[in-house]
Design a protein around this motif. Structure first.
Motif, PDB file in Angstrom:
ATOM      1  N   ILE A 213      33.807  41.966  42.885  1.00 56.21           N
ATOM      2  CA  ILE A 213      32.978  42.463  43.980  1.00 56.21           C
ATOM      3  C   ILE A 213      33.839  43.351  44.871  1.00 56.21           C
ATOM      4  CG2 ILE A 213      31.526  41.812  45.940  1.00 56.21           C
ATOM      5  CD1 ILE A 213      31.465  38.956  44.498  1.00 56.21           C
ATOM      6  N   ASP A 214      33.476  44.607  44.973  1.00 54.05           N
ATOM      7  CA  ASP A 214      34.160  45.544  45.862  1.00 54.05           C
ATOM      8  C   ASP A 214      33.497  45.426  47.234  1.00 54.05           C
ATOM      9  OD1 ASP A 214      35.282  47.639  47.230  1.00 54.05           O
ATOM     10  OD2 ASP A 214      34.796  49.181  45.748  1.00 54.05           O
ATOM     11  N   THR A 321      44.052  45.188  49.889  1.00 59.43           N
ATOM     12  CA  THR A 321      44.836  46.344  49.465  1.00 59.43           C
ATOM     13  C   THR A 321      45.041  47.308  50.625  1.00 59.43           C
ATOM     14  OG1 THR A 321      42.856  47.583  48.759  1.00 59.43           O
ATOM     15  CG2 THR A 321      43.947  46.194  47.113  1.00 59.43           C
ATOM     16  N   LYS A 322      46.148  48.020  50.550  1.00 56.03           N
ATOM     17  CA  LYS A 322      46.369  49.142  51.449  1.00 56.03           C
ATOM     18  C   LYS A 322      45.661  50.338  50.838  1.00 56.03           C
ATOM     19  CE  LYS A 322      50.006  52.180  53.209  1.00 56.03           C
ATOM     20  NZ  LYS A 322      51.469  52.464  53.225  1.00 56.03           N
ATOM     21  N   ASP A 323      44.643  50.810  51.505  1.00 60.20           N
ATOM     22  CA  ASP A 323      43.743  51.845  51.003  1.00 60.20           C
ATOM     23  C   ASP A 323      42.847  51.250  49.910  1.00 60.20           C
ATOM     24  OD1 ASP A 323      44.926  53.675  52.761  1.00 60.20           O
ATOM     25  OD2 ASP A 323      46.428  54.252  51.278  1.00 60.20           O
ATOM     26  N   ARG A 324      41.767  51.915  49.637  1.00 59.28           N
ATOM     27  CA  ARG A 324      40.769  51.375  48.723  1.00 59.28           C
ATOM     28  C   ARG A 324      41.175  51.571  47.268  1.00 59.28           C
ATOM     29  NH1 ARG A 324      34.362  52.994  48.339  1.00 59.28           N
ATOM     30  NH2 ARG A 324      33.758  51.286  46.965  1.00 59.28           N
ATOM     31  N   SER A 327      39.278  50.713  41.289  1.00 55.25           N
ATOM     32  CA  SER A 327      39.471  50.126  39.959  1.00 55.25           C
ATOM     33  C   SER A 327      39.661  48.616  40.038  1.00 55.25           C
ATOM     34  CB  SER A 327      40.691  50.745  39.276  1.00 55.25           C
ATOM     35  OG  SER A 327      41.892  50.360  39.933  1.00 55.25           O
ATOM     36  N   MET A 328      39.931  48.102  41.259  1.00 56.66           N
ATOM     37  CA  MET A 328      40.153  46.665  41.485  1.00 56.66           C
ATOM     38  C   MET A 328      41.186  46.112  40.494  1.00 56.66           C
ATOM     39  SD  MET A 328      36.334  45.347  42.607  1.00 56.66           S
ATOM     40  CE  MET A 328      35.425  46.223  41.349  1.00 56.66           C
ATOM     41  N   THR A 329      42.361  46.738  40.505  1.00 52.26           N
ATOM     42  CA  THR A 329      43.460  46.352  39.621  1.00 52.26           C
ATOM     43  C   THR A 329      44.436  45.461  40.381  1.00 52.26           C
ATOM     44  OG1 THR A 329      43.283  48.426  38.402  1.00 52.26           O
ATOM     45  CG2 THR A 329      45.351  47.196  38.185  1.00 52.26           C
ATOM     46  N   LEU A 330      44.690  44.264  39.867  1.00 53.69           N
ATOM     47  CA  LEU A 330      45.605  43.340  40.533  1.00 53.69           C
ATOM     48  C   LEU A 330      47.056  43.586  40.112  1.00 53.69           C
ATOM     49  CD1 LEU A 330      45.857  40.840  42.410  1.00 53.69           C
ATOM     50  CD2 LEU A 330      45.744  39.441  40.334  1.00 53.69           C
ATOM     51  N   ARG A 331      47.278  43.735  38.817  1.00 51.93           N
ATOM     52  CA  ARG A 331      48.639  43.887  38.305  1.00 51.93           C
ATOM     53  C   ARG A 331      48.726  45.063  37.344  1.00 51.93           C
ATOM     54  NH1 ARG A 331      51.812  39.381  39.455  1.00 51.93           N
ATOM     55  NH2 ARG A 331      50.654  37.524  40.143  1.00 51.93           N
ATOM     56  N   GLY A 332      49.915  45.663  37.300  1.00 53.19           N
ATOM     57  CA  GLY A 332      50.153  46.748  36.370  1.00 53.19           C
ATOM     58  C   GLY A 332      50.526  46.220  35.003  1.00 53.19           C
TER      59      GLY A 332
END
Length: 353
Positions: A213-214, A321-324, A327-332
């Motif tokens: 959910i964004d 997050t800092k800035d939006r 993609s709602m990515t938690l980890r690289g």
């Protein structure tokens, strides 16, 4: 004339802690309606239970006249946490994480919270200049009832790098508070839940595991607000107030400020996740400073039934997050937190079924 600083405290350093040590923290604090008002002024929170005494009474958490109207769970958390700072983390490099946090009963105006902590783990870092301290803290009210308890671990400076390292003790902590161990407030009843007043129609059964959910909205941090918030919780950590505490001259934003900001932003999409029942784990992935704009997104990790009428539990991952990050990515791909991730919080919330 007495020696300068003889009566003042510079806080505990890593070598001052021992496993099994119990610390009774000073200055019990009474919660007031002013705390509710200031919390709402600092954070854009709109959850119905702490916002409306009428709504709280309708779900069994306040008397018909509005007395006993609970405040946000995180008010109790911040106040109780703040009590521990002078003794545990005044000389901290960073607060590293949380686990096994349970909210045992709602905090209402008039409650007086006091906190005690037990040191349950120690590990000196390889640089010899810092170490990690694990503490289990318990906040009780004026009747001696447990309001909340939690474990946190913090990296603390050593006073003397030449001091011998203590025996390493790393506590075993649960990855998640079991659903059966969640404490549902006495009297909570969502069978006549007013979804219109709450602000959204989405109930417990509308959320599925894996759903993201964004929360869309963002808030820009300012020094006056985060410093006022930290003073409100009587958190005395130097890095939040003094321009001389960090090499770059900035005031580090208290991690709990980010938790409350993200929780408030999560209303858009999770308005009916009314009450925080437990915090399973939490990590401050990166520091935040004034000028950063905070956004949040959530992932549904699990669902569970409870024995309370009309009440279900949602296990949620709340990411700030800092800035939006659309993609709602938690980890690289390297397994590390993605750029911009500030907070990774795993918690249980109670919602209407």
């Amino acid at each position: 004339m007495s020696e300068r600083g003889h009566k003042t405290s510079s806080g505990n350093y890593f070598e001052d802690f021992t496993v099994g040590q119990v610390i009774e923290h000073a200055t019990p604090r009474t919660i007031t309606e002013g705390d509710r008002a200031l919390y709402g002024a600092i954070y854009p929170t709109r959850f119905a239970v702490p916002s409306s005494a009428v709504f709280a009474a309708a779900v069994g958490l306040a008397a018909p006249d509005g007395s006993g109207h609970p405040v946000e769970e995180l008010i109790g958390f911040h106040v109780a946490f703040g009590k521990t700072v002078p003794d545990v983390s005044l000389n901290a490099v960073a607060n590293l994480g949380y686990a096994e946090c349970r909210f045992h009963r709602p905090v209402v105006p008039g409650d007086t919270l006091r906190t005690r902590s037990e040191v349950i783990g120690l590990k000196q870092n390889s640089n010899g200049r810092t170490g990690v301290v694990w503490v289990r803290s318990t906040a009780t009210n004026q009747r001696g009832e447990v309001a909340l308890d939690w474990v946190r671990w913090v990296m603390v400076h050593k006073r003397d790098a030449a001091e011998a390292a203590p025996e390493t003790v790393v506590p075993e902590l649960a990855d998640v508070v079991a659903a059966d161990d969640l404490v549902v407030p006495v009297g909570l009843d969502f069978t006549e839940y007013d979804a219109v007043a709450a602000g959204e129609p989405h109930r417990w059964g509308d959320y599925v595991v894996g759903e993201k959910i964004d929360h869309v909205d963002g808030v820009t941090l300012t020094d006056p607000e985060h410093m006022m918030a930290t003073r409100l919780w009587q958190n005395t950590a130097k890095v939040h107030f003094s321009a001389q505490a960090r090499p770059d001259g900035s005031q580090l934003v208290y991690g709990g400020h980010i938790i409350s900001m993200a929780r408030a932003l999560s209303f858009n999409g999770l308005a009916n996740a009314q009450l925080i029942a437990a915090i399973n784990a939490g990590a401050h992935a990166a520091p935040a400073l004034a000028g950063d704009t905070i956004y949040a997104w959530s992932e549904v990790l699990d669902t569970a039934e409870t024995g309370a009428p009309g009440v279900g539990a949602l296990r949620l991952r709340l990411v700030a997050t800092k800035d939006r990050d659309e993609s709602m990515t938690l980890r690289g791909e390297d397994g590390k937190y993605a750029a911009g991730v500030l907070l990774d919080l795993d918690y249980w919330a109670l919602a209407p079924r």
